[in-house]
Structures are given as C-alpha cells and as structure tokens.
Design an enzyme around this catalytic site. Sequence first.
Site, PDB file in Angstrom:
ATOM      1  N   CYS A 112      -6.499   3.012  -7.771  1.00 18.44           N
ATOM      2  CA  CYS A 112      -7.926   3.076  -8.053  1.00 18.44           C
ATOM      3  C   CYS A 112      -8.385   4.501  -7.798  1.00 18.44           C
ATOM      4  O   CYS A 112      -8.332   4.969  -6.658  1.00 18.44           O
ATOM      5  CB  CYS A 112      -8.710   2.113  -7.163  1.00 18.44           C
ATOM      6  SG  CYS A 112     -10.502   2.330  -7.351  1.00 18.44           S
ATOM      7  N   HIS A 171      -3.444  13.623   4.705  1.00 15.15           N
ATOM      8  CA  HIS A 171      -4.792  13.563   4.141  1.00 15.15           C
ATOM      9  C   HIS A 171      -4.780  13.851   2.646  1.00 15.15           C
ATOM     10  O   HIS A 171      -4.456  14.960   2.228  1.00 15.15           O
ATOM     11  CB  HIS A 171      -5.677  14.550   4.902  1.00 15.15           C
ATOM     12  CG  HIS A 171      -7.128  14.249   4.826  1.00 15.15           C
ATOM     13  ND1 HIS A 171      -7.659  13.048   5.223  1.00 15.15           N
ATOM     14  CD2 HIS A 171      -8.159  14.993   4.392  1.00 15.15           C
ATOM     15  CE1 HIS A 171      -8.962  13.076   5.056  1.00 15.15           C
ATOM     16  NE2 HIS A 171      -9.296  14.244   4.546  1.00 15.15           N
ATOM     17  N   ASP A 226       0.875  -1.157   0.000  1.00 14.95           N
ATOM     18  CA  ASP A 226       0.000   0.000   0.000  1.00 14.95           C
ATOM     19  C   ASP A 226       0.924   1.222   0.000  1.00 14.95           C
ATOM     20  O   ASP A 226       2.089   1.125   0.371  1.00 14.95           O
ATOM     21  CB  ASP A 226      -0.888  -0.028   1.243  1.00 14.95           C
ATOM     22  CG  ASP A 226      -1.781   1.190   1.347  1.00 14.95           C
ATOM     23  OD1 ASP A 226      -2.396   1.570   0.329  1.00 14.95           O
ATOM     24  OD2 ASP A 226      -1.866   1.770   2.437  1.00 14.95           O
ATOM     25  N   ARG A 227       0.419   2.358  -0.413  1.00 15.02           N
ATOM     26  CA  ARG A 227       1.270   3.553  -0.489  1.00 15.02           C
ATOM     27  C   ARG A 227       1.213   4.372   0.803  1.00 15.02           C
ATOM     28  O   ARG A 227       2.170   4.397   1.569  1.00 15.02           O
ATOM     29  CB  ARG A 227       0.842   4.407  -1.685  1.00 15.02           C
ATOM     30  CG  ARG A 227       1.824   5.519  -2.021  1.00 15.02           C
ATOM     31  CD  ARG A 227       1.278   6.457  -3.064  1.00 15.02           C
ATOM     32  NE  ARG A 227       0.403   7.439  -2.420  1.00 15.02           N
ATOM     33  CZ  ARG A 227      -0.242   8.402  -3.056  1.00 15.02           C
ATOM     34  NH1 ARG A 227      -0.146   8.497  -4.372  1.00 15.02           N
ATOM     35  NH2 ARG A 227      -0.996   9.257  -2.401  1.00 15.02           N
ATOM     36  N   ASP A 228       0.100   5.036   1.033  1.00 13.55           N
ATOM     37  CA  ASP A 228      -0.031   5.963   2.162  1.00 13.55           C
ATOM     38  C   ASP A 228      -0.045   5.216   3.487  1.00 13.55           C
ATOM     39  O   ASP A 228      -0.857   4.321   3.696  1.00 13.55           O
ATOM     40  CB  ASP A 228      -1.309   6.796   2.016  1.00 13.55           C
ATOM     41  CG  ASP A 228      -1.331   7.595   0.715  1.00 13.55           C
ATOM     42  OD1 ASP A 228      -0.270   8.114   0.329  1.00 13.55           O
ATOM     43  OD2 ASP A 228      -2.408   7.695   0.097  1.00 13.55           O
ATOM     44  N   SER A 241      -9.077   7.762  -3.808  1.00 16.80           N
ATOM     45  CA  SER A 241     -10.436   8.292  -3.943  1.00 16.80           C
ATOM     46  C   SER A 241     -10.456   9.810  -4.066  1.00 16.80           C
ATOM     47  O   SER A 241     -11.478  10.382  -4.446  1.00 16.80           O
ATOM     48  CB  SER A 241     -11.302   7.852  -2.764  1.00 16.80           C
ATOM     49  OG  SER A 241     -10.895   8.507  -1.575  1.00 16.80           O
ATOM     50  N   ARG A 243     -10.937  -1.230  -6.492  1.00 20.08           N
ATOM     51  CA  ARG A 243     -10.823  -0.583  -5.189  1.00 20.08           C
ATOM     52  C   ARG A 243     -10.637  -1.624  -4.097  1.00 20.08           C
ATOM     53  O   ARG A 243     -11.445  -2.526  -3.939  1.00 20.08           O
ATOM     54  CB  ARG A 243     -12.061   0.272  -4.909  1.00 20.08           C
ATOM     55  CG  ARG A 243     -11.941   1.021  -3.599  1.00 20.08           C
ATOM     56  CD  ARG A 243     -13.005   2.109  -3.458  1.00 20.08           C
ATOM     57  NE  ARG A 243     -12.803   2.781  -2.190  1.00 20.08           N
ATOM     58  CZ  ARG A 243     -11.871   3.685  -1.950  1.00 20.08           C
ATOM     59  NH1 ARG A 243     -11.074   4.070  -2.907  1.00 20.08           N
ATOM     60  NH2 ARG A 243     -11.729   4.226  -0.761  1.00 20.08           N
ATOM     61  N   LYS A 244      -9.534  -1.490  -3.340  1.00 18.87           N
ATOM     62  CA  LYS A 244      -9.327  -2.389  -2.212  1.00 18.87           C
ATOM     63  C   LYS A 244     -10.503  -2.236  -1.242  1.00 18.87           C
ATOM     64  O   LYS A 244     -10.971  -1.124  -1.056  1.00 18.87           O
ATOM     65  CB  LYS A 244      -8.003  -2.067  -1.495  1.00 18.87           C
ATOM     66  CG  LYS A 244      -6.789  -2.319  -2.332  1.00 18.87           C
ATOM     67  CD  LYS A 244      -5.492  -1.993  -1.586  1.00 18.87           C
ATOM     68  CE  LYS A 244      -5.353  -0.499  -1.390  1.00 18.87           C
ATOM     69  NZ  LYS A 244      -4.163  -0.118  -0.627  1.00 18.87           N
ATOM     70  N   THR A 282      -2.721   1.142  -4.533  1.00 22.53           N
ATOM     71  CA  THR A 282      -3.247   2.197  -3.679  1.00 22.53           C
ATOM     72  C   THR A 282      -4.620   2.691  -4.127  1.00 22.53           C
ATOM     73  O   THR A 282      -4.870   2.831  -5.326  1.00 22.53           O
ATOM     74  CB  THR A 282      -2.240   3.379  -3.609  1.00 22.53           C
ATOM     75  OG1 THR A 282      -2.761   4.407  -2.782  1.00 22.53           O
ATOM     76  CG2 THR A 282      -1.905   3.937  -4.971  1.00 22.53           C
ATOM     77  N   HIS A 288     -11.492   5.527  -8.145  1.00 20.78           N
ATOM     78  CA  HIS A 288     -12.949   5.501  -7.988  1.00 20.78           C
ATOM     79  C   HIS A 288     -13.412   5.552  -6.535  1.00 20.78           C
ATOM     80  O   HIS A 288     -12.693   5.128  -5.644  1.00 20.78           O
ATOM     81  CB  HIS A 288     -13.512   4.223  -8.626  1.00 20.78           C
ATOM     82  CG  HIS A 288     -13.044   4.008 -10.019  1.00 20.78           C
ATOM     83  ND1 HIS A 288     -12.218   2.957 -10.367  1.00 20.78           N
ATOM     84  CD2 HIS A 288     -13.236   4.726 -11.153  1.00 20.78           C
ATOM     85  CE1 HIS A 288     -11.948   3.024 -11.662  1.00 20.78           C
ATOM     86  NE2 HIS A 288     -12.546   4.094 -12.155  1.00 20.78           N
TER      87      HIS A 288
END
Length: 173
Positions: free
Chosen positions: A89, A18, A8-10, A53, A107-108, A50, A91
């Site tokens: 993703c 944020h 995962d990235r963040d 959204s 989307r995870k 990642t 979306h």
Amino acid sequence: MRKTLFLDRDGVINVDVHYLHRIEDMKFIQGAIKALKVAVEAGYQLIVITNQSGVARGYYTEDDVQTLHRYMGEQLAAAGAPITAFYYCPHHEKGVVPAYTKSCECRKPRPGLVLQAVREHQVDVAHSFMIGDKPSDVATAEAAGMDGYLFEGTDLADFLLPILAKRGYDESV
C-alpha cells in the site's frame, strides 16, 4: 486452494530500517531465510503484505519499492523460499504526494491487500495465517478471517517453526 503464509515485510523478513527502499540497506532478519524455506517445504505459498507510506510521503517511488521487491524475491527464490507475490500500500492520509495522499482499504490494518491476494492466488483462508511485527498486522489477519501472530523476537525461524509444528508440520520427516 492453497494454504498461505502472509508476511509483513519490514521487521519480519528484513531488518526494519526507517523507510527501506534501497537494496544496499536491505538485510534479512536472522533466521528469515530458513523460516521461509521451511514454510515452503511445509506446503505454504508465501505472500508479502506491506504498508509503504514512504511513497505517499515522497521519500521514494513505487519503482523503488518494486525494484527492492524484485531483489528480495530473487534472493529468497535462490535460497529455496520463493515469494508468490508482494502486495504493498503506497497510500497515507498525511502524505505529500497528492496521488497517494488518501485513506484506502489496502492500508493495514484494513484487509484489502490480503483479500485481493486471496482472490488472485487461490488462498485457503482456513489453513492460512499471517506474521507481523505490529498489532495492526495481527488485526489485518483477523479482519481477513485468519490467525495472526505477533513477531517480537530476533530470529524468525525460532518464532515460526513452533507455529508450523502446531499446524501439523513435522520438520524431521
């Protein structure tokens, strides 16, 4: 077939601010560069998965995401930890940008992006795993048929090196 470390990235590679989308706000997590370099030395290719959204929410564009990923990729490659690919993703069902406001398979915790990466990068799923900072990341890995690890610490190297050791990597060699 290549063993792969999915990330995962963040909150795993970079400090989670944020809706990160600006280069000047990007800071690597403590130990991230060392951890990823050791993973590469252990024979893993690195692939980032990642959710972004912020695109659907109208906070930033796909171009912003791609610019940030190019920057991160350049920094990590220069440090000996090249990222094979970034998948994201854009979306979200509650988005405000119509083109991105939807439910999707990428989307995870759905495994769509991981499965796409498996097809495109000759991933050996049996010898691959994922690290994320949310239960949805672990669920994504499991849905794709691999182990998932929940990173809740502050230093990625302290977290990852024991996992690599359990998977047979001896850093002293």
